[in-house]
Design a protein around this motif. Sequence first.
Motif, PDB file in Angstrom:
ATOM      1  N   HIS A  10       0.847  -1.200   0.000  1.00 47.06           N
ATOM      2  CA  HIS A  10       0.000   0.000   0.000  1.00 47.06           C
ATOM      3  C   HIS A  10       0.881   1.247   0.000  1.00 47.06           C
ATOM      4  O   HIS A  10       0.922   1.989   0.982  1.00 47.06           O
ATOM      5  CB  HIS A  10      -0.924  -0.012   1.224  1.00 47.06           C
ATOM      6  N   SER A  47      -7.406  -4.857   8.887  1.00 44.58           N
ATOM      7  CA  SER A  47      -8.341  -5.944   8.584  1.00 44.58           C
ATOM      8  C   SER A  47      -8.641  -6.816   9.800  1.00 44.58           C
ATOM      9  O   SER A  47      -9.515  -7.681   9.753  1.00 44.58           O
ATOM     10  CB  SER A  47      -7.782  -6.815   7.454  1.00 44.58           C
ATOM     11  N   VAL A  73      -5.018  -2.507   5.172  1.00 42.05           N
ATOM     12  CA  VAL A  73      -5.800  -2.555   3.924  1.00 42.05           C
ATOM     13  C   VAL A  73      -5.910  -1.181   3.270  1.00 42.05           C
ATOM     14  O   VAL A  73      -6.477  -1.051   2.183  1.00 42.05           O
ATOM     15  CB  VAL A  73      -7.206  -3.140   4.173  1.00 42.05           C
ATOM     16  N   GLN A 103     -13.558  -4.022   4.434  1.00 45.87           N
ATOM     17  CA  GLN A 103     -12.555  -4.891   5.048  1.00 45.87           C
ATOM     18  C   GLN A 103     -12.111  -4.424   6.434  1.00 45.87           C
ATOM     19  O   GLN A 103     -11.470  -5.176   7.167  1.00 45.87           O
ATOM     20  CB  GLN A 103     -11.303  -4.955   4.159  1.00 45.87           C
ATOM     21  N   ILE A 131     -12.309  -0.767   0.557  1.00 43.40           N
ATOM     22  CA  ILE A 131     -11.521  -0.795   1.798  1.00 43.40           C
ATOM     23  C   ILE A 131     -12.447  -0.824   2.998  1.00 43.40           C
ATOM     24  O   ILE A 131     -12.241  -1.595   3.948  1.00 43.40           O
ATOM     25  CB  ILE A 131     -10.583   0.423   1.874  1.00 43.40           C
TER      26      ILE A 131
END
Length: 204
Positions: A33, A164, A190, A78, A75
């Motif tokens: 990320h 998450s 996430v 999650q 996102i």
Amino acid sequence: MSALIEVTLSWLLQNFKHRDDKLFIKGPAFADHPAPTITVTSPDCGETDAQLSVVYTADGVGHHPELSWTAPAGIRDQVREWLLVSEDPDAPLPTPIAHGVFGGIPVAKTSVKAADFDIQDDGQAMLKGGFHYGVTRRGVPYIPPRPLLNHGPHRYFYFVVALSAPLESGLLKAKATREQIAEAIVGKVVGWGQWVGSCERTWT
């Protein structure tokens, strides 16, 4: 520390800034990320890179900026918990100064205000906002900005991280360090976003 000593230190350390490569979001947990995907705003301080008024610095009340964030559906679906980390990469040190480490933020909570950072239960490292605080170098939940006099503008990054899975409650209650949190979130990130405030103190 007297103003003269601070100004002298600032002159000696004028090139010791911009430790951006050591920021929290540069750690292994963020390998997948590299860019922000969560929008973070500050209703009371304004756009990112805004100059922080004295109310939000150590020269004033030292309030934590109000923050609000939104994540895209992919996102948001999650997320099981939020993490908030604030730090200054312009301090004249090898790594950024952690101004605040806040874990266990409930998934339904997508904003924070100054009153959230008041201590509710120090033994459990619990704040009134319903989340936990970690270790700072001054032993308080949040260190308001106070750059050295005449060291130029310092940037204060406020990272909101989507996880998450929740962090282990024992870790949070024990006042986790920035490094412990960075290790604990590997495989759980996430998405993330940031808001940046700027602060400069001058003496002539």
